[in-house]
Design a protein around this motif. Structure first.
Motif, PDB file in Angstrom:
ATOM      1  N   ALA A   1       0.830  -1.206   0.000  1.00 56.35           N
ATOM      2  CA  ALA A   1       0.000   0.000   0.000  1.00 56.35           C
ATOM      3  C   ALA A   1       0.865   1.258   0.000  1.00 56.35           C
ATOM      4  N   LEU A   2       1.951   1.246   0.773  1.00 54.33           N
ATOM      5  CA  LEU A   2       2.852   2.406   0.771  1.00 54.33           C
ATOM      6  C   LEU A   2       3.517   2.606  -0.585  1.00 54.33           C
ATOM      7  N   ALA A   3       3.935   1.505  -1.202  1.00 56.92           N
ATOM      8  CA  ALA A   3       4.563   1.618  -2.533  1.00 56.92           C
ATOM      9  C   ALA A   3       3.552   2.112  -3.559  1.00 56.92           C
ATOM     10  N   GLY A   4       2.313   1.606  -3.444  1.00 50.95           N
ATOM     11  CA  GLY A   4       1.271   2.064  -4.377  1.00 50.95           C
ATOM     12  C   GLY A   4       0.954   3.529  -4.195  1.00 50.95           C
ATOM     13  N   ALA A   5       0.879   3.986  -2.941  1.00 53.92           N
ATOM     14  CA  ALA A   5       0.600   5.406  -2.689  1.00 53.92           C
ATOM     15  C   ALA A   5       1.745   6.281  -3.175  1.00 53.92           C
ATOM     16  N   GLY A   6       2.974   5.773  -3.068  1.00 49.60           N
ATOM     17  CA  GLY A   6       4.127   6.552  -3.544  1.00 49.60           C
ATOM     18  C   GLY A   6       4.180   6.661  -5.053  1.00 49.60           C
ATOM     19  N   ALA A   7       3.576   5.709  -5.766  1.00 51.23           N
ATOM     20  CA  ALA A   7       3.625   5.718  -7.228  1.00 51.23           C
ATOM     21  C   ALA A   7       2.356   6.278  -7.854  1.00 51.23           C
ATOM     22  N   LEU A   8       1.456   6.865  -7.081  1.00 51.29           N
ATOM     23  CA  LEU A   8       0.194   7.380  -7.629  1.00 51.29           C
ATOM     24  C   LEU A   8       0.380   8.589  -8.533  1.00 51.29           C
ATOM     25  N   ALA A   9       1.542   9.204  -8.498  1.00 52.55           N
ATOM     26  CA  ALA A   9       1.785  10.346  -9.387  1.00 52.55           C
ATOM     27  C   ALA A   9       1.721   9.906 -10.845  1.00 52.55           C
ATOM     28  N   GLY A  10       2.006   8.623 -11.121  1.00 47.11           N
ATOM     29  CA  GLY A  10       1.943   8.093 -12.487  1.00 47.11           C
ATOM     30  C   GLY A  10       0.584   7.552 -12.852  1.00 47.11           C
ATOM     31  N   GLY A  11      -0.406   7.640 -11.951  1.00 47.04           N
ATOM     32  CA  GLY A  11      -1.756   7.172 -12.248  1.00 47.04           C
ATOM     33  C   GLY A  11      -2.124   5.986 -11.366  1.00 47.04           C
TER      34      GLY A  11
ATOM     35  N   GLU B   1      -3.134   2.995 -12.300  1.00 51.89           N
ATOM     36  CA  GLU B   1      -2.552   1.726 -12.764  1.00 51.89           C
ATOM     37  C   GLU B   1      -1.105   1.590 -12.307  1.00 51.89           C
ATOM     38  N   ALA B   2      -0.350   2.657 -12.329  1.00 52.13           N
ATOM     39  CA  ALA B   2       1.042   2.630 -11.889  1.00 52.13           C
ATOM     40  C   ALA B   2       1.122   2.366 -10.383  1.00 52.13           C
ATOM     41  N   GLY B   3       0.194   2.939  -9.616  1.00 50.30           N
ATOM     42  CA  GLY B   3       0.169   2.714  -8.172  1.00 50.30           C
ATOM     43  C   GLY B   3      -0.138   1.253  -7.843  1.00 50.30           C
ATOM     44  N   CYS B   4      -1.126   0.680  -8.523  1.00 49.50           N
ATOM     45  CA  CYS B   4      -1.466  -0.731  -8.287  1.00 49.50           C
ATOM     46  C   CYS B   4      -0.359  -1.656  -8.782  1.00 49.50           C
ATOM     47  N   ALA B   5       0.323  -1.291  -9.869  1.00 54.04           N
ATOM     48  CA  ALA B   5       1.434  -2.112 -10.366  1.00 54.04           C
ATOM     49  C   ALA B   5       2.597  -2.106  -9.383  1.00 54.04           C
ATOM     50  N   ALA B   6       2.898  -0.945  -8.805  1.00 52.57           N
ATOM     51  CA  ALA B   6       3.982  -0.859  -7.824  1.00 52.57           C
ATOM     52  C   ALA B   6       3.631  -1.662  -6.570  1.00 52.57           C
TER      53      ALA B   6
ATOM     54  N   VAL C   1       4.304  -6.755  -3.259  1.00 52.41           N
ATOM     55  CA  VAL C   1       3.627  -7.928  -2.693  1.00 52.41           C
ATOM     56  C   VAL C   1       4.192  -9.215  -3.291  1.00 52.41           C
ATOM     57  N   ARG C   2       4.443  -9.232  -4.604  1.00 48.90           N
ATOM     58  CA  ARG C   2       4.991 -10.412  -5.267  1.00 48.90           C
ATOM     59  C   ARG C   2       6.387 -10.737  -4.747  1.00 48.90           C
ATOM     60  N   ARG C   3       7.201  -9.724  -4.509  1.00 48.26           N
ATOM     61  CA  ARG C   3       8.555  -9.960  -3.988  1.00 48.26           C
ATOM     62  C   ARG C   3       8.538 -10.512  -2.564  1.00 48.26           C
ATOM     63  N   MET C   4       7.462 -10.231  -1.850  1.00 45.76           N
ATOM     64  CA  MET C   4       7.337 -10.781  -0.489  1.00 45.76           C
ATOM     65  C   MET C   4       6.651 -12.154  -0.498  1.00 45.76           C
ATOM     66  N   LYS C   5       6.492 -12.734  -1.714  1.00 43.20           N
ATOM     67  CA  LYS C   5       5.955 -14.086  -1.914  1.00 43.20           C
ATOM     68  C   LYS C   5       4.496 -14.221  -1.497  1.00 43.20           C
ATOM     69  N   PHE C   6       3.711 -13.182  -1.774  1.00 45.05           N
ATOM     70  CA  PHE C   6       2.267 -13.215  -1.600  1.00 45.05           C
ATOM     71  C   PHE C   6       1.636 -12.804  -2.920  1.00 45.05           C
ATOM     72  N   ARG C   7       0.328 -12.934  -3.022  1.00 43.18           N
ATOM     73  CA  ARG C   7      -0.357 -12.482  -4.241  1.00 43.18           C
ATOM     74  C   ARG C   7      -1.363 -11.396  -3.871  1.00 43.18           C
ATOM     75  N   MET C   8      -1.518 -10.439  -4.774  1.00 46.57           N
ATOM     76  CA  MET C   8      -2.437  -9.338  -4.526  1.00 46.57           C
ATOM     77  C   MET C   8      -3.812  -9.741  -5.048  1.00 46.57           C
ATOM     78  N   GLU C   9      -4.812  -9.699  -4.154  1.00 45.21           N
ATOM     79  CA  GLU C   9      -6.172 -10.072  -4.547  1.00 45.21           C
ATOM     80  C   GLU C   9      -6.988  -8.884  -5.037  1.00 45.21           C
ATOM     81  N   GLY C  10      -6.601  -7.710  -4.644  1.00 46.86           N
ATOM     82  CA  GLY C  10      -7.350  -6.547  -5.088  1.00 46.86           C
ATOM     83  C   GLY C  10      -6.611  -5.261  -4.808  1.00 46.86           C
ATOM     84  N   CYS C  11      -6.913  -4.239  -5.625  1.00 47.56           N
ATOM     85  CA  CYS C  11      -6.297  -2.930  -5.457  1.00 47.56           C
ATOM     86  C   CYS C  11      -7.332  -1.874  -5.834  1.00 47.56           C
ATOM     87  N   GLU C  12      -7.567  -0.954  -4.920  1.00 54.28           N
ATOM     88  CA  GLU C  12      -8.510   0.138  -5.184  1.00 54.28           C
ATOM     89  C   GLU C  12      -7.821   1.462  -4.886  1.00 54.28           C
ATOM     90  N   VAL C  13      -8.108   2.428  -5.735  1.00 54.93           N
ATOM     91  CA  VAL C  13      -7.544   3.761  -5.555  1.00 54.93           C
ATOM     92  C   VAL C  13      -8.715   4.734  -5.383  1.00 54.93           C
TER      93      VAL C  13
END
Length: 174
Positions: free
Chosen positions: A98-108, A110-115, A120-132
């Motif tokens: 969530a912190l990484a997504g909030a930090g990348a919201l300047a790019g939109g 989609e960029a926030g949810c991708a970040a 989440v993927r690097r921490m070996k979990f899967r993201m089930e949902g993302c809302e902005v």
């Protein structure tokens, strides 16, 4: 002589195994071997030999059962610990995503949810949902953990991050 006297008192046939210099006389009565030993005082003592010797060895059986129970409880506590640690890791993945997504919201959005998804993927979990919502990002993560005999379990966590309102920031500076 003692054997014949014992047989007459009991009214049964009595078998004699013979004398032993150390153990005394052995006699079988009603399927039990009895030992007559003569101590230094000349008194005779009787001891029953065979099956049903009371509770000899009961402490060993009790100790083995107690040890098995202790091992079982230890394994159960270990499995609960694995679950708690996995839940904390899922919460950490959601918070950091969530912190990484909030930090990348300047790019939109989609960029926030991708970040967020990348963290989440690097921490070996899967993201089930993302809302902005405006400048706030809310994500949900999940992951499977092995629980040994209990199979795989799924842990889930949600988190949100965004900019701090000016009225909220002044509360901490009082």
């Amino acid at each position: 002589m003692l054997v014949r006297l014992l047989g007459a008192v009991l009214g049964r046939a009595v078998r004699e195994r013979g004398a032993d210099a150390v153990n005394g006389w052995w006699v079988q009565v009603r399927g039990w071997w009895l030992r007559y030993s003569f101590g230094g005082s000349g008194a005779a003592a009787v001891r029953r030999e065979g099956f049903g010797r009371g509770d000899r060895g009961a402490a060993s059986v009790f100790a083995a059962l107690a040890l098995a129970g202790l091992v079982g409880v230890t394994a159960l506590i270990g499995q609960v610990g694995v679950g708690v640690v996995a839940r904390h890791r899922a919460q950490a993945a959601a918070d950091l995503g969530a912190l990484a997504g909030a930090g990348a919201l300047a790019g939109g959005a989609e960029a926030g949810c991708a970040a967020a998804g990348e963290v989440v993927r690097r921490m070996k979990f899967r993201m089930e949902g993302c809302e902005v919502h405006g400048w706030d990002v809310f994500i949900a993560v999940a992951g499977k953990i092995p629980m040994g005999l209990f199979g795989d379990r799924t842990v889930r966590s949600v988190a949100g991050a965004g900019p701090v309102e000016e009225s909220d920031a002044t509360i901490g500076n009082r």
